[in-house]
Write an enzyme that holds these catalytic residues in place. Structure first.
Site, PDB file in Angstrom:
ATOM      1  N   LYS A   1      -4.530  -6.041  -1.596  1.00 29.67           N
ATOM      2  CA  LYS A   1      -4.574  -4.277  -2.039  1.00 29.67           C
ATOM      3  C   LYS A   1      -4.230  -4.533  -3.618  1.00 29.67           C
ATOM      4  CE  LYS A   1      -2.924  -2.074   2.305  1.00 29.67           C
ATOM      5  NZ  LYS A   1      -2.139  -1.255   2.897  1.00 29.67           N
TER       6      LYS A   1
ATOM      7  N   TYR B   1      -9.476   4.897   5.607  1.00 30.43           N
ATOM      8  CA  TYR B   1      -8.480   5.403   6.276  1.00 30.43           C
ATOM      9  C   TYR B   1      -8.253   6.599   7.005  1.00 30.43           C
ATOM     10  CZ  TYR B   1      -5.540   1.428   4.209  1.00 30.43           C
ATOM     11  OH  TYR B   1      -5.002   0.170   4.105  1.00 30.43           O
TER      12      TYR B   1
ATOM     13  N   PHE C   1       1.966  10.685   4.624  1.00 37.60           N
ATOM     14  CA  PHE C   1       1.476   9.599   3.656  1.00 37.60           C
ATOM     15  C   PHE C   1       0.177   9.364   3.164  1.00 37.60           C
ATOM     16  CE2 PHE C   1       1.402   7.301   7.809  1.00 37.60           C
ATOM     17  CZ  PHE C   1       0.539   6.740   7.735  1.00 37.60           C
TER      18      PHE C   1
ATOM     19  N   ARG D   1      -2.589 -10.339  11.486  1.00 38.76           N
ATOM     20  CA  ARG D   1      -1.771  -9.268  11.523  1.00 38.76           C
ATOM     21  C   ARG D   1      -0.332 -10.118  11.443  1.00 38.76           C
ATOM     22  NH1 ARG D   1      -2.611  -3.950  10.590  1.00 38.76           N
ATOM     23  NH2 ARG D   1      -0.779  -3.479  11.946  1.00 38.76           N
TER      24      ARG D   1
ATOM     25  N   THR E   1       4.296  -3.511   8.419  1.00 40.87           N
ATOM     26  CA  THR E   1       3.845  -2.495   7.475  1.00 40.87           C
ATOM     27  C   THR E   1       4.882  -2.432   6.205  1.00 40.87           C
ATOM     28  OG1 THR E   1       2.696  -1.382   9.077  1.00 40.87           O
ATOM     29  CG2 THR E   1       3.080  -0.400   7.119  1.00 40.87           C
TER      30      THR E   1
ATOM     31  N   ARG F   1       3.517 -10.119   3.603  1.00 41.26           N
ATOM     32  CA  ARG F   1       4.158  -8.865   2.899  1.00 41.26           C
ATOM     33  C   ARG F   1       5.677  -9.094   2.598  1.00 41.26           C
ATOM     34  NH1 ARG F   1       1.199  -4.828   7.132  1.00 41.26           N
ATOM     35  NH2 ARG F   1      -0.372  -3.703   5.787  1.00 41.26           N
TER      36      ARG F   1
ATOM     37  N   ASN G   1       1.901  -2.675  -0.109  1.00 42.32           N
ATOM     38  CA  ASN G   1       2.307  -3.494   0.889  1.00 42.32           C
ATOM     39  C   ASN G   1       1.193  -4.835   0.833  1.00 42.32           C
ATOM     40  OD1 ASN G   1       0.422  -2.233   2.186  1.00 42.32           O
ATOM     41  ND2 ASN G   1       1.722  -1.580   3.961  1.00 42.32           N
TER      42      ASN G   1
ATOM     43  N   HIS H   1      -4.121  -5.368   3.594  1.00 40.81           N
ATOM     44  CA  HIS H   1      -4.654  -4.446   4.913  1.00 40.81           C
ATOM     45  C   HIS H   1      -5.255  -5.680   6.090  1.00 40.81           C
ATOM     46  CE1 HIS H   1      -6.731  -2.069   7.814  1.00 40.81           C
ATOM     47  NE2 HIS H   1      -7.886  -2.894   7.667  1.00 40.81           N
TER      48      HIS H   1
ATOM     49  N   GLU I   1     -14.691  -1.542  10.425  1.00 39.69           N
ATOM     50  CA  GLU I   1     -14.245  -1.741   9.166  1.00 39.69           C
ATOM     51  C   GLU I   1     -15.138  -2.940   8.314  1.00 39.69           C
ATOM     52  OE1 GLU I   1      -9.981  -2.755   9.177  1.00 39.69           O
ATOM     53  OE2 GLU I   1      -9.714  -0.669   9.987  1.00 39.69           O
TER      54      GLU I   1
HETATM   55  P1  RTP Z   1      -2.810  -1.444   6.965  1.00 42.49           P
HETATM   56  O1  RTP Z   1      -3.809  -0.573   7.864  1.00 42.49           O
HETATM   57  O2  RTP Z   1      -3.135  -1.280   5.527  1.00 42.49           O
HETATM   58  O3  RTP Z   1      -3.195  -2.874   7.281  1.00 42.49           O
HETATM   59  O4  RTP Z   1      -1.351  -1.161   7.347  1.00 42.49           O
HETATM   60  P2  RTP Z   1      -0.803  -1.168   8.927  1.00 42.49           P
HETATM   61  O5  RTP Z   1      -1.756  -1.195   9.928  1.00 42.49           O
HETATM   62  O6  RTP Z   1       0.460  -1.888   8.918  1.00 42.49           O
HETATM   63  O7  RTP Z   1      -0.259   0.501   8.673  1.00 42.49           O
HETATM   64  P3  RTP Z   1      -0.887   1.801   9.214  1.00 42.49           P
HETATM   65  O8  RTP Z   1      -0.137   2.427  10.130  1.00 42.49           O
HETATM   66  O9  RTP Z   1      -2.407   1.583   9.556  1.00 42.49           O
HETATM   67  O10 RTP Z   1      -0.879   2.636   7.874  1.00 42.49           O
HETATM   68  C1  RTP Z   1      -1.854   2.360   6.634  1.00 42.49           C
HETATM   69  C2  RTP Z   1      -1.046   2.283   5.323  1.00 42.49           C
HETATM   70  O11 RTP Z   1      -0.296   3.632   5.185  1.00 42.49           O
HETATM   71  C3  RTP Z   1       0.906   3.516   4.572  1.00 42.49           C
HETATM   72  N1  RTP Z   1       1.872   4.088   5.383  1.00 42.49           N
HETATM   73  N2  RTP Z   1       2.958   4.620   4.894  1.00 42.49           N
HETATM   74  N3  RTP Z   1       5.257   6.144   4.476  1.00 42.49           N
HETATM   75  C4  RTP Z   1       5.159   5.797   5.738  1.00 42.49           C
HETATM   76  O12 RTP Z   1       5.583   6.135   6.800  1.00 42.49           O
HETATM   77  C5  RTP Z   1       3.766   5.099   5.874  1.00 42.49           C
HETATM   78  N4  RTP Z   1       3.265   4.641   6.975  1.00 42.49           N
HETATM   79  C6  RTP Z   1       2.181   3.862   6.652  1.00 42.49           C
HETATM   80  C7  RTP Z   1       1.268   1.879   4.064  1.00 42.49           C
HETATM   81  O13 RTP Z   1       0.744   1.815   3.068  1.00 42.49           O
HETATM   82  C8  RTP Z   1       0.187   1.020   5.456  1.00 42.49           C
HETATM   83  O14 RTP Z   1      -0.101  -0.041   4.901  1.00 42.49           O
HETATM   84 MG    MG Z   2      -3.611  -0.078   9.813  1.00 40.90          MG
END
Ligand code: RTP
Ligand code: MG
Length: 142
Positions: free
Chosen positions: A11, A51, A59, A87, A93, A104, A114, A117, A128
């Site tokens: 990122k 996304y 968010f 992962r 996250t 991370r 963070n 991805h 993806e």
């Molecule tokens: P990613 O998709 O980026 O790999 O991250 P992830 O699976 O660990 O988390 P995901 O739930 O898919 O969320 C995508 C991105 O959105 C932001 N986020 N912010 N403020 C919040 O509660 C919140 N939750 C998610 C994070 O930047 C996350 O990487």
């Molecule tokens: Mg995700």
């Protein structure tokens, strides 16, 4: 165990910190191979489509603002159990919750910025990878 492919993004925060190589080293040390890669700046449209599952979440605007704030490095990783392995390497996250030694924990500042991805399932990985790469762009070695 099955050889899988997964979509990874370094990122804008991590590209800005000049740690693309350090993050690639983590993939390679864990037995994951980079089989396609490109650097690009995401438009709002491209980031929003990527996304799309989060479009209704509070968010979402911050996520898109962050993902379009600078260049990203997008890659396909290949290896045994690649989706779960990536992962695991990434960590939680929110970097505050990420296990020590994860990407991370070591490189991320906040839940928004963070560092990386990674696809979260076989179905996500398939979607993806196709979102960013033509099949002929992926130089699989298996
Ligand atoms: P990613 O998709 O980026 O790999 O991250 P992830 O699976 O660990 O988390 P995901 O739930 O898919 O969320 C995508 C991105 O959105 C932001 N986020 N912010 N403020 C919040 O509660 C919140 N939750 C998610 C994070 O930047 C996350 O990487
Ligand atoms: Mg995700």
């Amino acid at each position: 165990m099955a050889v899988e492919r997964t979509l990874s993004i370094v990122k804008p925060d991590a590209v800005g910190k000049n740690v693309i190589g350090e993050i690639y080293s983590r993939f390679e040390s864990a037995g994951l191979q980079v089989v396609a890669a490109k650097m690009l700046r995401l438009s709002e449209e491209l980031a929003g489509g990527f996304y799309a599952e989060h479009r209704e979440r509070p968010f979402f605007p911050a996520l898109i603002g962050f993902m379009t704030s600078g260049p990203v490095m997008v890659q396909v990783l290949e290896g045994e159990n690649a989706i779960a392995k990536n992962r695991e390497l990434m960590g939680a996250t929110n970097p505050k919750d990420a296990e020590p030694g994860t990407i991370r924990a070591d490189f991320a500042e906040s839940i928004d910025a963070n560092a990386v991805h990674g696809s979260d399932s076989a179905a996500s990985a398939e979607r993806e990878i196709a979102y960013f790469f033509a099949a002929s762009d992926v130089c699989g070695r298996s």
